[in-house]
Design an enzyme around this catalytic site. Structure first.
Site, PDB file in Angstrom:
ATOM      1  N   TRP A 330    -104.792  89.979  39.137  1.00  0.00           N
ATOM      2  CA  TRP A 330    -104.626  88.236  38.932  1.00  0.00           C
ATOM      3  C   TRP A 330    -105.998  87.924  38.343  1.00  0.00           C
ATOM      4  O   TRP A 330    -106.157  86.553  38.526  1.00  0.00           O
ATOM      5  CB  TRP A 330    -104.067  87.836  40.032  1.00  0.00           C
ATOM      6  CG  TRP A 330    -102.821  87.917  40.443  1.00  0.00           C
ATOM      7  CD1 TRP A 330    -101.708  87.175  40.188  1.00  0.00           C
ATOM      8  CD2 TRP A 330    -102.112  89.161  41.283  1.00  0.00           C
ATOM      9  NE1 TRP A 330    -100.452  87.628  40.621  1.00  0.00           N
ATOM     10  CE2 TRP A 330    -100.693  89.009  41.267  1.00  0.00           C
ATOM     11  CE3 TRP A 330    -102.565  90.280  41.688  1.00  0.00           C
ATOM     12  CZ2 TRP A 330     -99.888  89.948  41.767  1.00  0.00           C
ATOM     13  CZ3 TRP A 330    -101.733  91.096  42.143  1.00  0.00           C
ATOM     14  CH2 TRP A 330    -100.462  91.168  42.353  1.00  0.00           C
ATOM     15  N   CYS A 366     -96.263  89.623  39.503  1.00  0.00           N
ATOM     16  CA  CYS A 366     -95.006  89.435  40.322  1.00  0.00           C
ATOM     17  C   CYS A 366     -93.862  89.826  39.679  1.00  0.00           C
ATOM     18  O   CYS A 366     -92.689  90.697  39.788  1.00  0.00           O
ATOM     19  CB  CYS A 366     -94.695  88.317  41.108  1.00  0.00           C
ATOM     20  SG  CYS A 366     -94.335  86.712  40.278  1.00  0.00           S
ATOM     21  N   HIS A 425     -92.684  82.678  42.321  1.00  0.00           N
ATOM     22  CA  HIS A 425     -92.791  83.915  42.616  1.00  0.00           C
ATOM     23  C   HIS A 425     -91.318  84.795  42.465  1.00  0.00           C
ATOM     24  O   HIS A 425     -90.493  84.354  42.548  1.00  0.00           O
ATOM     25  CB  HIS A 425     -93.231  84.134  44.335  1.00  0.00           C
ATOM     26  CG  HIS A 425     -93.517  85.393  44.744  1.00  0.00           C
ATOM     27  ND1 HIS A 425     -94.026  86.569  43.997  1.00  0.00           N
ATOM     28  CD2 HIS A 425     -93.133  86.228  45.665  1.00  0.00           C
ATOM     29  CE1 HIS A 425     -94.148  87.582  44.574  1.00  0.00           C
ATOM     30  NE2 HIS A 425     -93.496  87.617  45.674  1.00  0.00           N
ATOM     31  N   ASP A 448     -89.397  92.963  47.924  1.00  0.00           N
ATOM     32  CA  ASP A 448     -90.478  92.566  47.218  1.00  0.00           C
ATOM     33  C   ASP A 448     -91.476  93.588  47.033  1.00  0.00           C
ATOM     34  O   ASP A 448     -91.697  94.021  48.059  1.00  0.00           O
ATOM     35  CB  ASP A 448     -90.998  91.273  47.985  1.00  0.00           C
ATOM     36  CG  ASP A 448     -91.897  90.578  46.950  1.00  0.00           C
ATOM     37  OD1 ASP A 448     -92.434  90.975  45.861  1.00  0.00           O
ATOM     38  OD2 ASP A 448     -92.490  89.476  47.204  1.00  0.00           O
ATOM     39  N   ASN A 488     -88.843  78.252  53.235  1.00  0.00           N
ATOM     40  CA  ASN A 488     -88.474  77.365  53.820  1.00  0.00           C
ATOM     41  C   ASN A 488     -89.238  76.857  55.129  1.00  0.00           C
ATOM     42  O   ASN A 488     -88.898  76.320  56.178  1.00  0.00           O
ATOM     43  CB  ASN A 488     -87.072  77.747  54.669  1.00  0.00           C
ATOM     44  CG  ASN A 488     -86.386  76.360  55.004  1.00  0.00           C
ATOM     45  OD1 ASN A 488     -86.400  75.147  54.590  1.00  0.00           O
ATOM     46  ND2 ASN A 488     -85.188  76.407  56.089  1.00  0.00           N
ATOM     47  N   ASP A 490     -92.551  74.482  56.546  1.00  0.00           N
ATOM     48  CA  ASP A 490     -93.076  73.204  56.465  1.00  0.00           C
ATOM     49  C   ASP A 490     -94.666  73.257  56.191  1.00  0.00           C
ATOM     50  O   ASP A 490     -95.132  74.331  56.725  1.00  0.00           O
ATOM     51  CB  ASP A 490     -92.850  72.636  57.728  1.00  0.00           C
ATOM     52  CG  ASP A 490     -91.419  72.193  57.790  1.00  0.00           C
ATOM     53  OD1 ASP A 490     -90.446  72.005  56.678  1.00  0.00           O
ATOM     54  OD2 ASP A 490     -90.987  71.538  59.094  1.00  0.00           O
ATOM     55  N   GLU A 537     -81.761  70.960  52.015  1.00  0.00           N
ATOM     56  CA  GLU A 537     -82.975  70.430  52.719  1.00  0.00           C
ATOM     57  C   GLU A 537     -82.601  69.121  53.481  1.00  0.00           C
ATOM     58  O   GLU A 537     -81.898  68.201  53.095  1.00  0.00           O
ATOM     59  CB  GLU A 537     -83.983  69.960  51.548  1.00  0.00           C
ATOM     60  CG  GLU A 537     -84.717  71.210  50.930  1.00  0.00           C
ATOM     61  CD  GLU A 537     -85.807  71.715  51.942  1.00  0.00           C
ATOM     62  OE1 GLU A 537     -85.849  71.144  53.170  1.00  0.00           O
ATOM     63  OE2 GLU A 537     -86.553  72.633  51.505  1.00  0.00           O
ATOM     64  N   GLU A 542     -80.453  73.024  58.448  1.00  0.00           N
ATOM     65  CA  GLU A 542     -81.856  73.286  58.007  1.00  0.00           C
ATOM     66  C   GLU A 542     -82.836  73.264  58.956  1.00  0.00           C
ATOM     67  O   GLU A 542     -83.750  73.977  59.233  1.00  0.00           O
ATOM     68  CB  GLU A 542     -82.205  72.715  56.596  1.00  0.00           C
ATOM     69  CG  GLU A 542     -83.353  73.257  55.840  1.00  0.00           C
ATOM     70  CD  GLU A 542     -84.502  72.353  56.231  1.00  0.00           C
ATOM     71  OE1 GLU A 542     -85.761  72.609  55.868  1.00  0.00           O
ATOM     72  OE2 GLU A 542     -84.493  71.112  56.585  1.00  0.00           O
ATOM     73  N   TYR A 611     -65.439  94.751  57.252  1.00  0.00           N
ATOM     74  CA  TYR A 611     -65.685  95.561  58.067  1.00  0.00           C
ATOM     75  C   TYR A 611     -67.094  95.809  58.439  1.00  0.00           C
ATOM     76  O   TYR A 611     -67.458  96.255  59.471  1.00  0.00           O
ATOM     77  CB  TYR A 611     -64.699  96.689  58.377  1.00  0.00           C
ATOM     78  CG  TYR A 611     -65.100  97.809  57.731  1.00  0.00           C
ATOM     79  CD1 TYR A 611     -65.899  98.855  58.392  1.00  0.00           C
ATOM     80  CD2 TYR A 611     -64.699  98.051  56.303  1.00  0.00           C
ATOM     81  CE1 TYR A 611     -66.107 100.140  57.216  1.00  0.00           C
ATOM     82  CE2 TYR A 611     -64.937  99.212  55.778  1.00  0.00           C
ATOM     83  CZ  TYR A 611     -65.721 100.137  56.371  1.00  0.00           C
ATOM     84  OH  TYR A 611     -66.099 101.190  55.316  1.00  0.00           O
TER      85      TYR A 611
END
Length: 784
Positions: A330, A366, A425, A448, A488, A490, A537, A542, A611
């Site tokens: 990078w 990535c 990403h 990933d 997700n 904060d 959101e 959430e 199942y």
């Protein structure tokens, strides 16, 4: 020149003298094992006298050969190029040898087309586990099933082991059964056998070496291993018992068979797209993918489990700590390699890595890691797709939040601000059941290959269940906390106090994890799959997921804990549970153990389940505010109407009810998942008459259709050991809520207690069966 022969060859046929061309007369006089040392001494003496006439033997061309049968007599023993002369017709006549093997490898042939491997640009036999394949074996003489025996052997890995299922012994059986290694003779014609070979859906994937073992009264023989007859075994998304099974043919075409895809980049407001050539079927790519597995150094015994395989590949795509496929860069300086933006295909990268025997290719970022990951997974048979997350968080301290540290003057403290938010990403989803997790966590899993953080000491990530991530269940393996933070978390601002501690001064929600994108099935359109990773959101669901997740993070104190936890939730089912064709009913009980009233904001979601624990579809959602008086119980009757599930059910009619709630007065979070099924009716089997060996009797099979719709093309299956061989009865249609009966006649063949089994097969209704006990008497007239 000395001649050494295995004692097993001489000992098995003591009356046979084997002649070898170009050997000296003296060597042929007493070709016994006891004379071998003397001949060696003579040879050494002659070599000293005349080294030109008797040159020193090249030990590098000599091998010790274990002779297991006459088949080895045709093999080069490594001492000279001459084989035993013909003339052992008596041995050839009585011993069974494999002359040739035809694996029917043609791309357009039955094996390759039925196994969906005809697109691989290879002339090898490439098959998928849990499915039968055909092969021809040509023998030295006709095969006699009463006196001859034959089995196949498959070996994979450096140290094949029967106990670890990397050395497989495949016996001949009369009829093939599912879920096991077996072979059955389909055609026995002259000297040729056509075999149908079955593999279990849990078989180790990889490259297997094939040999055939034969034996008869005169001894055993083993065919010589021919690399051209190696068998390549892959995962099988078409097999219901394979954990990577995917039931949609359109999705299988997209996530396994499509070799060109779309990768998204940019920002959430300016989404760019580039086409990527996965090329999983290109010549040499399968070999490169297996080379990656081998280079990982992991034992092949673990290559039957897709969770293990995707973790291995996740680690091996990047180069840190294991000299994997691609080196990340990078820095902006790509002078020693190729710029990441210049790549548009996985093929060149994988081939270069393979041809250079594992030297990492330069350079990648990535989307390149993710493109290669998709190629390898699809090549090996694991459904996968490339996924882009916009405003993606890199959480460095497992806080599950994006933390911004400021000093007393609100200036950034750079050495503490290690978390980051990437514009975008790219990673991968792969599809599999997760029997290692609670039900409901199968299906799409995030993996990933970009080296960001280590997982159990290795630069890899996943598989993390998307269902677990969505619900904030970050305590489930593998790497759910990291993936949850990516989509997700904060953003929380912390200011340093005079005493060196930090206080939370501000938080931002709704800034992370937007427009999560992948290529749509069957088209080049963008599909937004954000809803699979998180609830909308700002919704209560959430927020509950965020707080549930952060409770397990390193900064759980960032969220105010509940002031009390005095409400509990329970789900129960009455009796044997709801029946197929009727409305499903459950009971939800809320208990308040406090002396004050509690109000619960309750949300429910009902999903159809395989199942295996994989969710097929959400069929009902609901929400309600429930008031529970002090020290009281509130009972809710939950129902699911027939019309909501009638077109959605799969085998076993399994469903899951997920409840999420928050107590408004205390902020306590409630969560509950409850699995249940809709019961199908049994077949009623009633014997008619006395059961006696050799004498005809009858049974009546009755059934009532529980559905308010017609059952189409119904088939009944009947069988019982010692009673009747497996029998299929094409019955036809059964009307809505109609009752039917049929009578079957048979003559028992064995005395004693027996069980007669019956089952019903149709598209609209599954898992219907019945059994009855029948005691069969001896036939008193048989001895007269």
């Amino acid at each position: 020149m000395s001649v050494e022969r295995s004692s097993s060859r001489v000992g098995r046929f003591p009356s046979v003298t084997l002649g070898f061309e170009n050997e000296t007369e003296k060597e042929n006089e007493n070709p016994t094992e006891n004379n071998a040392q003397k001949e060696n001494a003579c040879s050494r003496w002659w070599r000293k006298v005349c080294p030109c006439c008797c040159p020193k033997r090249n030990d590098n061309n000599t091998t010790d050969t274990m002779i297991t049968g006459i088949g080895d007599l045709d093999k080069d023993d490594g001492i000279n190029e001459n084989k035993p002369v013909d003339g052992n017709s008596e041995l050839d006549e009585h011993l069974l040898k494999v002359k040739s093997i035809d694996l029917l490898k043609s791309k357009s042939g039955e094996n390759r087309t039925e196994h969906h491997t005809n697109l691989y640009q290879s002339d090898d036999l490439i098959i998928r586990r849990g499915q039968s394949f055909q092969m021809w074996i040509t023998l030295s003489r006709p095969f006699n099933p009463s006196t001859d025996k034959l089995h196949l052997e498959l070996k994979t890995g450096p140290l094949p082991s029967v106990s670890k299922e990397t050395h497989v012994l495949i016996p001949l059986v009369e009829e093939l059964e599912d879920n096991r290694w077996e072979a059955a003779v389909v055609t026995n014609k002259d000297k040729k056998l056509k075999l149908s070979v079955n593999s279990p859906p849990t078989a180790v994937i990889g490259r297997y070496q094939l040999t055939v073992e034969t034996s008869c009264a005169n001894g055993p023989a083993t065919s010589k291993h021919d690399p051209a007859n190696d068998i390549y075994m892959l995962f099988n998304p078409w097999c219901e018992d394979d954990v990577v099974f995917m039931d949609s043919e359109d999705e299988r075409k997209e996530y396994i068979l499509n070799d060109v895809g779309r990768i998204y980049y940019g920002t959430q407001d300016q989404i760019g797209v580039r086409t990527w050539n996965y090329g999983q079927f290109d010549n040499g790519i399968l070999a490169a993918c297996l080379f990656i597995l081998e280079k990982s150094g992991t034992p092949p015994s673990g290559w039957g489990e897709p969770v293990n395989v995707v973790r291995i590949i996740s680690a091996m795509i990047n180069s840190p700590d294991d000299h994997g496929v691609l080196e990340g860069n990078w820095s902006g300086d790509y002078s020693n390699g190729t710029s990441p933006t210049a790549w548009s295909s996985s093929v060149q990268i994988l081939k270069e890595y393979y041809e250079n025997k594992g030297t990492p290719v330069k350079y990648g970022q990535c989307w390149v890691f993710a493109g290669i990951f998709t190629t390898v997974l699809r090549c090996l048979g694991i459904p996968s797709r490339t996924v882009t997350n916009f405003n993606s968080v890199h959480d460095t301290d497992v806080s599950l939040t994006v933390d911004v540290y400021l000093d007393e003057n609100l200036e950034s403290i750079d050495n503490l601000n290690t978390d980051s938010v990437w514009n975008f990403h790219v990673w991968n989803d792969c599809w599999m059941a997760r029997p290692d997790l609670p039900p409901g966590n199968g299906g799409w899993q995030a993996v990933d290959a970009t080296p960001q953080e280590t997982s159990q000491g290795t630069y890899c990530c996943g598989p993390a269940s998307l269902a677990a991530v969505r619900n904030g269940q970050v305590y489930l393996k593998h790497d759910c906390p990291f993936v949850f933070a990516e989509v997700n978390s904060d953003k929380i601002y912390w200011q340093r106090n005079v005493n060196g501690t930090f206080s939370q001064i501000h938080s931002e929600k709704k800034i992370v994890g937007h427009c999560i994108s992948t290529k749509a099935v069957g088209s080049d359109e963008r599909s937004d799959i954000t809803n699979l990773y998180k609830y909308p959101e700002g919704t209560e669901e959430e927020r509950i997921a965020v707080e549930t997740a952060c409770h397990y993070g390193s900064k759980s104190y960032a969220y105010s804990p509940p002031t009390a936890e005095d409400v509990s939730i329970e789900v129960t089912v009455d009796g044997e549970g709801p029946k197929m064709g009727e409305d499903g009913k459950l009971t939800i009980t809320l208990r308040n153990s406090s002396s004050q009233q509690r109000t619960v904001d309750l949300h429910s979601q009902t999903t159809v389940m395989y199942y295996t624990g994989v969710c097929k579809a959400t069929i009902k959602t609901d929400s309600a505010d429930v008031t529970v008086p002090p020290n009281a119980v509130e009972v809710l009757e939950w129902s699911l109407e027939y019309k909501d599930y009638k077109d959605q059910l799969v085998d076993h009619a399994a469903l899951m009810l997920t409840l999420l709630g928050r107590v408004k007065e205390t902020q306590q979070v409630l969560a509950k998942q409850f699995s249940f099924r809709l019961r199908t009716p049994d077949l009623i089997i009633k014997p008619i008459g006395k059961a006696v060996v050799g004498e005809k009797m009858a049974v009546e099979i009755s059934f009532t259709n529980p559905l308010p719709q017609v059952l189409k093309a119904v088939i009944f299956h009947v069988e019982g050991l010692g009673l009747v061989a497996a029998r299929k009865i094409n019955y036809g249609d059964i009307g809505s809520c109609a009752s039917v009966s049929l009578t079957e006649h048979f003559a028992p063949t064995l005395p004693g207690p027996r069980k007669l089994l019956a089952s019903l097969e149709c598209k609209q209704l599954t898992n219907v069966h019945g059994v009855t006990n029948i005691t069969v008497e001896e036939n008193s007239n048989a001895a007269q």
